[in-house]
Scaffold this active site. Structure first.
Site, PDB file in Angstrom:
ATOM      1  CB  CYS A  65      -0.944  -0.040   1.159  1.00 23.76           C
ATOM      2  SG  CYS A  65      -1.995  -1.342   1.324  1.00 23.76           S
ATOM      3  CB  ILE A  66       4.176   1.808  -1.002  1.00 16.53           C
ATOM      4  CG1 ILE A  66       4.114   1.440   0.492  1.00 16.53           C
ATOM      5  CG2 ILE A  66       4.957   3.021  -1.270  1.00 16.53           C
ATOM      6  CD1 ILE A  66       5.475   0.644   0.492  1.00 16.53           C
TER       7      ILE A  66
END
Length: 909
Positions: free
Chosen positions: A847-848
């Site tokens: 989740c970047i």
């Protein structure tokens, strides 16, 4: 394969086509030999001549003009509107930039000649004696046309001069005593008034009206324009378009003035708003926003939808559409405020007279009007019309049946990729197609895609394998037979993923021993005994340890776990070297207890080894830090004199088994220099009573992921062009990728080692009876593994950028360098898919925002869909494990030995 291409015409359209062609050639690695035909200065003909008056200005916003290399807003220092000659400078620079940054696979040549004929020759076309695979005609405005006053006999006598065409040189002959009649009252007329000085200037025009000055809205109108465009795209007749424009214009007028005045707007749209021409023109110049302005703004802003609805035969269902566009051209595409104000000033001073403004019916009426005002000069201010003009190159093609004309508009009929309808490999774009395609004769590149479509077709036909998935630019993996066989089987790949989850690391030790033997044989050819120690840190798979063990070779370890695992696999201590940068007491104890050679990095570490060894004997190889004046400085090891002083006598529980060095990079010359320095240290150590038997120069044995040197060089040139701001960014967020492995290089492995041992280095080793130890990782694992990952989704980023989501994270294919620069392989059960081509970035599970697997765009010629499999080839060396992370508590990838299809022992427990 490649293609030979001719572009005829070096104006804005020709420039755009050449730039797009070369950019796609850069991205797809194809060869294009381009010849540009232009009868004048490249980029600066006709409307953009460099020697034209500065008063002749552009009639489009600066923001609408750009080249591949820059924007006109950045280039021009003039206030808007800038001179057309400045635009010529801009276009000329863009052509020069194109040549400067031409892809290494492409050539460009300019021929300054007038092309009179194009002849079909089989699948090719002959242009001025040369055959081409593809031809694009972008000749722009015709220099002459039958309706020009140059071909008319007005019967005005010898005392009345006729200037046609209205060139700067001819206009310079007008004197302050002349009475001038100008045919036309549009933009060319305004240009004429800005450069001549005359007693009186009489414009003559069929409409009896001037063009309205352009105004831009001061309020936000995007919502109004969006609604209008939606309605226009779905319009079933011309009245639907009129209604959409009326609604939009009323909204604009209300926001600008507070009064919608729908009746006045409808009069403008119907052309019944005609009043006194001077007063109408004065209002357009002096009043903030009039109903005519509002209609002009609406039409101008909604024009992309008009183009979409009415081009390529779309106007066939739109009765009287041509009449509407002619009316609206006057209010939408007139002069900027500055030139309009200058014209108004001339009118108010009585220089520009409107006495005969509406006398433009025919030449006889024009001549009669000229006699009435006692004209001494008649100037033709009407340029050649759009469409196919008799006497032009395109007209010749039509006459010979190579092209057809749309009977309603006189525009050349072309397909959506600009190919002349009914033909192959000959295309046209620009003014000759106007009417069939609306608005293609423009500097603006945002409203049409015919030229990009043309470039894509040409480049695709130039590709050797247009169906191959590749990165941008292409870098084709050198792939082993086993990997090719596996990736050719969707079922085998799918079975592995279903059993072991995604991603899965597929390991095959088969190529490993051949890589080892290449190095050993290269050393033997120079008389040097070479021992190979597999750098375990390059891949944690124990199958590679087993392979080295069974073949009698060694292993290089860099941690306690690595050492314990290798010992547990039965590799004897004398065939292990411990090269860890940081060594705990427990690690040193394990090494000493098992007779493992320890690379002692520094004197402090040596003292710890001596203390831990106690009564036992520890085998060490002091790590030398080479002279920093001969190569880049290193953090590993101590200088030769430091070791010589510390080991100036036998060191009790330590046996100096050899000398070690750890070097950065892959340069053979650095290894040769380091070996010579190590030989000097060996001599000093032997003089002090030690007996080192080998020199270990560590890893850094080069390999090549690619077979094609030219492809690699092309990729490097493309990166440089991108870094310098010319090439379109093809990496994630324009990442410059400064730090990458040299994916193509020569020499590699055996040939490289022979270079290392050349110039007497081998003899220095052999006369001292020294072995050479190497610790390759990457180059031993060349061809020994690939990563398989499942495609989970396809989508677009919020700005429309295509994304393909893989069930893996970026650490599962990453080293300390910026990216993995080898093309992936798409494994699919739908190889014949007719899905549209897509160029997308592969993104992963973390989740970047920058969770990107490969940082180059990947081209999927037939699309990509969930359930497909992406294979990343030749990743066994470092890419699978050195940075792998189980963040988010996502399990690490399983390692599977192929062709057995079973878990590697590292995962089997």
């Amino acid at each position: 394969m490649g293609r030979t291409v001719a572009i005829i015409g070096a104006g804005p359209r020709g420039l755009w086509a050449a730039e797009k062609l070369f950019e796609l050639a850069r991205q797809r690695g194809v060869a294009i030999d381009l010849t540009v035909f232009s009868s004048g200065t490249v980029g600066a003909r006709n409307a953009y001549e460099l020697d034209q008056p500065e008063q002749w200005v552009l009639n489009v916003p600066h923001s609408a003009i750009r080249s591949h290399s820059s924007s006109f807003e950045d280039f021009s220092r003039e206030d808007e509107p800038a001179s057309r000659s400045t635009a010529g400078d801009f276009l000329g620079k863009a052509w020069r930039d194109l040549q400067t940054f031409a892809p290494r696979t492409c050539t460009i040549d300019w021929l300054r000649t007038w092309v009179k004929h194009i002849r079909p020759r089989g699948e090719q076309w002959e242009v001025e004696g040369t055959l081409f695979d593809d031809v694009l005609i972008t000749t722009g405005h015709a220099d002459d046309w039958p309706g020009s006053l140059a071909h008319a006999d007005l019967g005005l006598g010898e005392n009345v001069r006729v200037i046609a065409p209205a060139t700067p040189q001819a206009l310079a002959t007008v004197t302050p005593d002349d009475v001038v009649v100008v045919r036309g009252a549009a933009l060319t007329f305004i240009d004429i008034t800005r450069v001549i000085s005359a007693k009186a200037i009489y414009p003559v025009t069929r409409s009896g009206r001037f063009m309205e000055a352009k105004h831009e809205p001061t309020t936000l109108i995007d919502d109004l324009v969006d609604r209008a465009q939606d309605a226009i795209r779905t319009a079933t007749n011309t009245q639907d378009i009129v209604d959409a424009l009326a609604e939009c214009a009323a909204g604009i007028l209300e926001r600008e003035t507070g009064d919608a005045d729908r009746n006045a707007i409808e009069q403008v749209l119907a052309g019944t708003d005609k009043g006194d021409p001077v007063e109408d023109f004065r209002r357009s110049v002096t009043e903030p926003v009039t109903p005519a302005h509002a209609v002009g703004i609406a039409f101008r802003k909604a024009y992309p939808a008009v183009i979409e609805r009415a081009s390529f035969g779309g106007r066939g269902s739109l009765d009287s559409f041509g009449d509407l566009t002619r009316r609206l051209e006057r209010v939408a595409f007139g002069p900027f405020a500055g030139p309009a104000a200058d014209l108004l000033d001339l009118i108010e001073k009585g220089v520009v007279r409107t006495d005969i403004l509406d006398r433009g019916g025919d030449n006889a009426d024009l001549a009669a009007a000229a006699r009435e005002v006692k004209a001494t000069v008649v100037i033709d201010g009407v340029i050649a019309p759009p469409g196919v003009v008799p006497g032009t190159l395109v007209a010749d093609l039509v006459d010979r049946g190579i092209g057809t004309i749309d009977p309603e508009t006189n525009g050349l009929v072309i397909d959506r990729d600009a190919t002349i309808t009914g033909q192959r490999h000959i295309a046209a774009a620009g003014r000759m197609t106007e009417g069939w395609v609306l608005g293609l004769d423009t500097l603006n590149r945002t409203q049409h895609d015919e030229i990009p479509r043309w470039a894509r077709r040409v480049v695709t036909e130039a590709m050797e394998n247009p169906e191959r998935v590749h990165g941008v630019p292409p870098m084709t993996a050198r792939i082993e037979p086993w990997a090719e066989e596996l990736t050719n089987s969707y079922n085998d790949c799918r079975n592995l993923l279903e059993e072991f989850s995604s991603p899965v690391n597929v390991l095959n030790p088969e190529p490993m021993l051949a890589n080892v033997d290449e190095l050993v044989s290269a050393g033997a050819s120079t008389g040097v005994e070479v021992k190979i120690f597999f750098a375990r840190k390059a891949n944690k798979g124990l199958v590679f340890v087993d392979t080295m063990r069974d073949a009698g070779h060694g292993v290089d370890v860099a941690s306690e776990n690595e050492l314990r695992q290798v010992l547990d696999r039965g590799v004897p201590g004398e065939r292990i070297i411990l090269s860890a940068a940081i060594k705990s007491d427990a690690l040193l104890e394990l090494a000493i207890a098992n007779g493992v050679v320890i690379s002692a990095d520094n004197v402090t570490e040596l003292e710890r080894i001596i203390a831990i060894a106690g009564d036992r004997t520890a085998l060490v190889a002091p790590r030398l830090a080479p002279d920093p004046t001969t190569m880049p400085p290193t953090r590993f090891g101590e200088r030769s004199e430091v070791w010589a002083q510390r080991l100036s006598e036998p060191a009790g529980s330590v046996t100096v088994a050899g000398v070690h060095v750890h070097l950065h990079g892959y340069a053979a010359a650095d290894r040769s220099a380091a070996l010579r320095e190590c030989v000097g240290l060996v001599d000093k150590l032997r003089a002090s009573g030690h007996d080192p038997q080998f020199i270990d120069v560590g890893g850094g044995v080069p390999m090549s992921y690619l077979d094609d040197e030219e492809q690699w060089n092309h990729a490097q040139d493309s990166l440089r062009a991108m870094r310098e701001g010319y090439a379109e960014p093809f990496t994630w967020k324009g990442d410059p990728l400064h730090n990458t492995y040299p994916y193509w290089q020569r020499p590699v492995r055996g040939a490289w080692l022979r270079d290392v041992l050349a110039d007497g280095v081998a003899q220095e080793l052999t006369k001292r009876g020294l072995r050479l130890h190497l610790e390759p990782g990457r180059s031993l694992l060349d061809g020994c593994g690939l990563i398989l990952a499942t495609v989970e989704f396809t989508k677009h980023r919020s700005d429309g950028l295509p994304l393909v989501g893989l069930a893996m994270n970026r650490t599962q294919c990453r080293t300390t360098s910026d990216d993995y620069l080898v093309d992936p392989i798409l494994v699919t059960d739908a190889p014949g898919s007719t899905d549209e081509e897509v160029e997308a970035f592969l993104v992963g599970a973390y989740c970047i925002e920058d969770e990107v697997i490969l940082r180059r765009r990947i081209r999927f010629p037939r699309g990509v869909r969930p359930g497909d499999i992406v294979a990343i080839p030749n990743t066994a060396g470092y890419f699978m494990h050195i940075l792998e992370s189980a963040s988010h508590q996502i399990p690490l990838a399983k390692n599977v030995v192929w062709p057995v299809g079973a878990l590697d022992s590292i995962d089997a427990g």
